[in-house]
Write a protein that holds these residues in place. Structure first.
Motif, short mmCIF file in Angstrom:
data_model
loop_
_atom_site.label_atom_id
_atom_site.label_comp_id
_atom_site.label_asym_id
_atom_site.label_seq_id
_atom_site.Cartn_x
_atom_site.Cartn_y
_atom_site.Cartn_z
N PHE A 45 118.22 8.34 132.28
CA PHE A 45 119.08 9.48 131.94
C PHE A 45 120.49 9.25 132.48
O PHE A 45 120.65 8.88 133.64
N ARG A 94 124.64 10.99 132.30
CA ARG A 94 125.40 12.15 131.87
C ARG A 94 126.46 11.74 130.86
O ARG A 94 127.65 11.70 131.15
N ASP A 95 126.00 11.41 129.67
CA ASP A 95 126.85 10.91 128.60
C ASP A 95 126.29 11.47 127.32
O ASP A 95 125.08 11.47 127.16
N ASP A 96 127.12 11.94 126.43
CA ASP A 96 126.58 12.41 125.16
C ASP A 96 127.65 12.27 124.10
O ASP A 96 128.53 13.10 124.00
N SER A 146 123.45 8.51 124.62
CA SER A 146 122.51 9.62 124.58
C SER A 146 122.17 9.98 126.02
O SER A 146 122.05 9.09 126.86
N PRO A 147 122.04 11.28 126.33
CA PRO A 147 121.74 11.64 127.73
C PRO A 147 120.40 11.08 128.20
O PRO A 147 120.17 10.93 129.39
#
Lengths: 803, 341
Positions: free
Chosen positions: B197, B199-201, B206-207
């Motif tokens: 996981f 913290r990127d979207d 993709s998270p």
């Protein structure tokens, strides 16, 4: 980090093109993301000399300008007023093309012929000056020369994508050292000895560093009697190429030197610093500072500030204060070059969300040695570019204890780690090209001294990487590891998960993968009660949105979203499943790793199989999922599964079952409650199931026991009864087995009928029964006798035989 | 005698071929092979043949009998089928109709790729290990030589649960967990697939995504072994012509470190949009396990060395299947999933 190639060449000549250098850097560990030309080509734009400026006869806001471009003298109408006769300006001849495909033509403006255009920097594609301000070129610019070449607009910019360990390349001179290691060329340093004049700084100014841990070195110089103006065009252009906005001569020099040395500098208006003093100290709890961006910052004891005797004047290493900003009125400046504690700067920059070119460099640590060089370089440049006097004297509060350090290196170990056969001479040559000092202590024992500019080189392995990256990763051979065999079959639970996937795929299901986080709101929309275990959510501290606010406790939200998505794209027939972890806290907030347990979730809707000309379709319902689960239970030989009539908060009250394994709940199957379906905008019935896998896996047995095949043929009889709907199929089946005794070997319900041909409230169930005896064929009489017992057992439920 | 047999053969073959009805064929059969048939008669005169020649003539005549019987049987089947024309017409099916569909689903493409990666490495003698998705800061960062407050942590923006726990940002913590469990025994040879996981979207992040970690620790593991392993993997995954390229890079838990490229599978390295005209595609990060990581996990870096690598499953799936949009993996659109059926 943007590296303008011609600028880099001031410090080293790589002897190759920008693109060749980019490839070389990339393959040796400094990744060059792209090489781009800085500016546009400007066909037809040449240097012009303004000969005469006159008022336009018709319009007061326009002028008539006579321009000499060498080959001709032309007249144009101009709307700008920031130039005068004798200035050299960029002139776009008729037919020239400006950025944005703007074609310049001869036109008449209010009666006057305009044969071309004087250009602003913006019209040439440069973010310089005001939009309506004509760009003034250097006096020496040759008449008629193409302006794009004059301004080096074709200069190529290398965009370095630096890894966090290579902060040494956050300055062009650092990049030059890297290029030197790759090419063997020499690094040339720029001049940095300022001519000192006037009074001595130390006589009237002092610097106190109260916290030497947070500020190991602080240097200051002062320049007086200067006029703040634009910096020369060449410097403004170089800053633009580096991606920095030019501001004024003094500020531009601080940025220019930062780009050279990787050392951020700050300039204060000397006259606005109270009582001739700089104090480097931690802020007080109640202190405030308005930073250069105009924002008021509340400080605390963790923030290192630059102050004078009365007030804070800057956030150390992050941003200066508004109260001592360089303005047009500034006549004297104090230049700061310092080293700050990386962690503290990182905290401050994060705390105020103020990442800057300066803080980025301080966070990674600056070279304590070059602080002074950068200080002197800045003073030299300001001295050269302005009329200001660089004062005698330099303040240098240096408590830095960092000295070059040594690493022991064994050439044999280099080859042992790499699996190579690099000669000791080559190893030594590579280290020398990197500018490291070597001493051969013993055989196979080198003592390597590392300069302060390479803080990333700390242990032998770091040197191994330096050696192999300059030797060439491509020259390392390819071999396979050797060693003992190990038992490497996958664990039983992994194999069982694979099996479940395979079985469900054969049943027509598609596997989904959905996010492990959910929006907690979806659980309330599923009407799950506050005291339900599924409401024990582990919250995510810093989600982007509510969609990632908590870790999932059920896979249902993910599959429901998938169903929503598919229905919205008219993919109406679906059999979906997901295998994945749910997260159960042991306590909240968590203090131990939560439990991660595997769940299987299924969802069906629409018709299966896909309608076709040859196979009848049926509505995918409860039994679709129950059938698939039975396949799984059977293959794993899991016995002891029972179903009880009980709904989940979000399922249909009379079309739901709880699954028990040995009496303990392991999951459910149920049609989605019509109200919930409506809330999720699901326009057709959807049936769901979710089961826990661990209890199943504990009972799974993948090895069937084979029994010998019967030697005598079986007898097959059908039996149809009409019975009240209140009696469940499982009750009937149990009764049949009970009455059938040893000789009954299989019971299969092959027809179920409700409708006109049976009385209301009743249904007809038809069973195919198989009778068999191990030793010998059954006689008709024997079969009739058992059948009769079975019928009698069924009559007890009020059943009647169906003709 | 042989000549007579040959003549008989020619004549009989012609007659059989020209027969137009089953009755006629029966007559022909009787006239040649019957008790008074030509071949039978001919065989009866065998007595007159030189005793030396007799066995040869006999076997030739028998061979001819068998051949003619076969011919007659074949012709008979042909004639019978021809006589049943109406029956066939009635029974005709439309072979162009689609076949009866077998209701099969499919695994998610990421599972397909994950399974293939596992298969390749299990074949090379690797074990498959797993670790928790909610990890402690210690395993995710500290034990992997990411000091607290270090800029290297910016490389991977994390989702935090508490200050001490977070969603793992890579599968590398499994390295430490496995080594801690096994130390000091050797060899360690694992891959660790799983969800990670960050913290990127956006369109390319993709998270949540998937990685497979690899780790080998033994007495004489070398950088050359790492290269060899990855070359073999690339060829198994993308084809026997694959080349790999290692570029120096930085990860806190490996030294030396490398980014690994494969030759572009879209353009056969000629240069295209997908590889930004470089001919190479980055697929994974790798390196020699940092001595501090070995030490923290319980191994003596003076005695053992190791290599590690980590690859993104989505990235490999996108390249392998030509998927342009990362988000397709997590919307679970049947129009996408069915393309793998």
């Amino acid at each position: 980090m943007q590296v303008p190639y011609r600028w880099l060449k001031d410090y080293i000549d790589p002897g190759m093109s920008a693109r060749e250098l980019a490839d070389l850097l990339t393959l040796s560990g400094i990744e060059v993301g792209s090489v781009e030309r800085f500016g546009a080509e400007l066909p037809g734009v040449v240097v012009g000399l303004v000969k005469k400026v006159e008022q336009h006869p018709g319009r007061s806001n326009l002028t008539l300008v006579e321009v000499d471009i060498g080959e001709a003298v032309l007249n144009v109408v101009c709307g700008a007023s920031n130039f005068k006769a004798g200035d050299k300006v960029p002139f776009a001849k008729p037919g020239s093309i400006l950025p944005g495909d703007r074609l310049i033509n001869e036109t008449k403006l209010y009666g006057a012929l305009s044969s071309g255009m004087l250009c602003s920097a913006h019209e040439l594609g440069l973010e310089l000056g005001a939009e309506d301000e004509i760009l003034i070129l250097d006096e020496q610019a040759p008449l008629g020369a193409p302006v794009d070449r004059l301004l080096d607009l074709d200069e190529e910019i290398l965009h370095l994508e630096l890894t966090p360990n290579r902060s040494d390349c956050l300055g062009l001179i650092g990049v030059a050292f890297e290029v030197a290691a790759l090419t063997g060329a020499n690094v040339v340093f720029p001049p940095c000895e300022p001519v000192e004049r006037g009074r001595n700084l130390k006589d009237f100014f002092q610097v106190k560093v109260e916290d030497t841990e947070l500020c190991p070195r602080y240097t200051a110089r002062a320049i007086e009697d200067l006029v703040i103006a634009k910096s020369p065009l060449w410097m403004q252009l170089r800053l633009l190429k580096a991606g920095i906005r030019p501001i004024s001569n003094v500020v531009d020099v601080t940025n220019y030197v930062m780009w050279e040395y990787g050392q951020p500098l700050h300039a204060f208006d000397l006259d606005l610093l109270a009582a001739g003093e700089i104090i480097v100290r931690r802020a007080r709890a109640d202190e405030e500072l308005i930073t250069l961006d105009g924002v008021k910052r509340k400080l605390d004891h963790e923030v290192l500030i630059i102050a004078d005797s009365s007030k804070a004047v800057g956030l150390a290493g992050v941003m200066g204060g508004k109260n001592t900003e360089i303005t047009a009125a500034t006549r004297a400046v104090l230049i700061e070059a310092a080293a700050f504690n990386p962690k503290n700067i990182r905290r401050t920059a994060r705390c105020f969300t103020l990442p800057s070119e300066a803080s980025q460099r301080f966070e990674k640590g600056v070279n304590h040695e070059t602080v002074l060089q950068a200080q002197n370089r800045a003073a030299y440049l300001i001295g050269e570019l302005t009329d200001g006097k660089v004062l005698n004297g330099l303040i240098d509060i240096n408590s830095s204890a960092i000295k070059p350090w040594t690493i022991q290196l064994r050439p044999s170990r280099v080859n042992k780690i790499l699996g190579t056969d690099i000669a000791e001479e080559e190893i030594m040559a590579i280290l020398q090209r990197l500018g490291l000092q070597l001493e051969l202590e013993n055989e196979d024992q080198l003592v390597v001294t590392v300069p302060l500019r390479r803080p990333d080189l700390l242990i032998e392995e770091d040197l191994v990487e330096e050696i192999v990256r300059l030797h060439g990763y491509d020259r390392v051979p390819t071999t396979l590891p050797h060693g003992e065999l190990i038992e490497n079959r996958e664990s039983l639970s992994e194999r069982l998960k694979s099996l479940i996937r395979d079985l469900l795929v054969s049943c027509g299901f598609y596997e989904c993968i959905t996010y492990s986080f959910i929006n907690p709101d979806i659980l309330s929309r599923l009407r799950i009660a506050e005291d339900d275990r599924r409401m024990l959510l582990i919250p995510v501290q810093n989600p982007f949105s509510e969609e990632q606010a908590a870790m999932r406790t059920t896979l249902l939200p993910g599959l429901l979203k998938a169903a929503q998505h598919n229905i919205s794209y008219r993919e109406l027939n679906m059999q979906l499943f997901e295998l994945g972890a749910v997260y159960t806290p042991r306590e909240l907030p968590i203090e131990n790793l939560p439990e991660e347990t595997e769940r299987l979730t299924l969802l069906v809707s629409g018709f299966v199989p896909e309608p076709s000309w040859v196979t009848p379709s049926r509505r995918a319902d409860f039994y679709e999922i129950k059938g698939a689960l039975e396949v799984i239970f059977k293959r794993m030989q899991v016995e002891g599964i029972t179903y009880i009539d009980r709904a989940e908060p979000f399922t249909h009250p009379t079309r739901s079952a709880q699954l028990l394994l040995d009496g303990l709940k392991i999951g459910f199957i149920g049609e989605l409650h019509p109200d919930v379906a409506a809330d999720f905008a699901l326009s057709q019935p959807v049936t769901l199931a979710e089961i826990e896998l661990d209890p199943l896996f504990r009972k799974a047995n993948l090895v069937p026991r084979v029994v010998a095949l019967p030697r005598y043929p079986a007898a097959n009889r059908d039996l149809a009864v009409v019975v009240s709907k209140e009696i469940s199929a499982s009750e009937l089946e149990e009764a049949i087995w009970g009455a059938g005794g040893k000789l009954l070997s299989a019971v299969r319900l092959f027809d179920l009928y409700e409708g006109k041909q049976v009385p209301a409230g009743k249904r007809s169930l038809a069973y195919s029964l198989i009778f068999r005896r191990e030793e010998g064929t059954l006689t008709e009489a024997e079969i009739s006798e058992i059948l009769k017992k079975i019928e009698e057992a069924l009559f007890k439920f009020g059943a009647t035989l169906r003709g | 005698m042989f000549r007579k047999l040959k003549e008989l053969e020619n004549e009989a073959c012609l007659k059989i071929k020209d027969a137009t009805s089953i009755d006629e064929l029966k007559e022909i059969k009787v006239s040649i092979l019957g008790k008074k048939g030509e071949l039978t008669t001919l065989l009866r005169s065998l007595g007159a043949v030189d005793p030396e020649e007799r066995p040869k003539v006999g076997s030739a005549a028998n061979a001819l009998r068998l051949e003619l019987e076969k011919l007659i049987l074949g012709k008979e089947q042909l004639l019978r089928d021809a006589s049943l024309g109406d029956k066939w017409a009635k029974e005709q099916i439309d072979i162009s109709l689609p076949g009866r569909p077998a209701a099969l689903g499919q695994k998610h493409p990421l599972t397909l790729v994950n399974d293939e990666i596992k298969e390749i490495f299990i074949g090379l003698g690797f074990q498959v290990a797993h670790g928790p998705e909610i990890e402690s800061d210690y395993y995710n960062y500290e034990a992997l030589n990411f000091p607290a407050d270090h800029p290297a942590r910016d490389m991977q923006d994390s989702f935090y649960i508490t200050t001490k726990y977070l969603l793992r940002t890579h599968t590398s913590p499994v390295q430490v967990r496995v080594m801690e469990k096994l130390a000091p025994s050797l060899p360690v040879r694992i891959i660790a697939p799983g969800k990670v996981f960050r913290r990127d979207d956006d369109a390319t992040h993709s998270p949540m995504f998937h990685q497979v970690e690899g780790l080998v620790v033994d007495q004489e593991v070398t950088f050359a072994d790492l290269k060899g392993t990855l070359l073999l993997f690339a060829r198994e995954m993308f084809g026997p012509e694959q080349k790999i390229r290692l570029r120096p890079s930085f990860f806190p838990f490996t030294e030396p470190s490398a980014e690994v490229d494969i030759s572009c599978i879209m353009c056969a390295s000629r240069g295209c949009r997908v590889c930004s005209n470089t001919g190479w595609l980055e697929i994974l990060g790798a390196g020699m396990v940092h001595p501090r990581v070995l030490e923290v996990a319980g191994y003596d870096p003076k005695q053992v060395t190791g290599y590690a690598f980590g690859m993104g499953v989505e990235r490999i799936a996108m390249l392998k299947y030509g998927i342009a949009d990362l988000r397709l993996f997590f919307t679970n659109d049947l129009r996408f999933l069915k393309q793998f059926a």
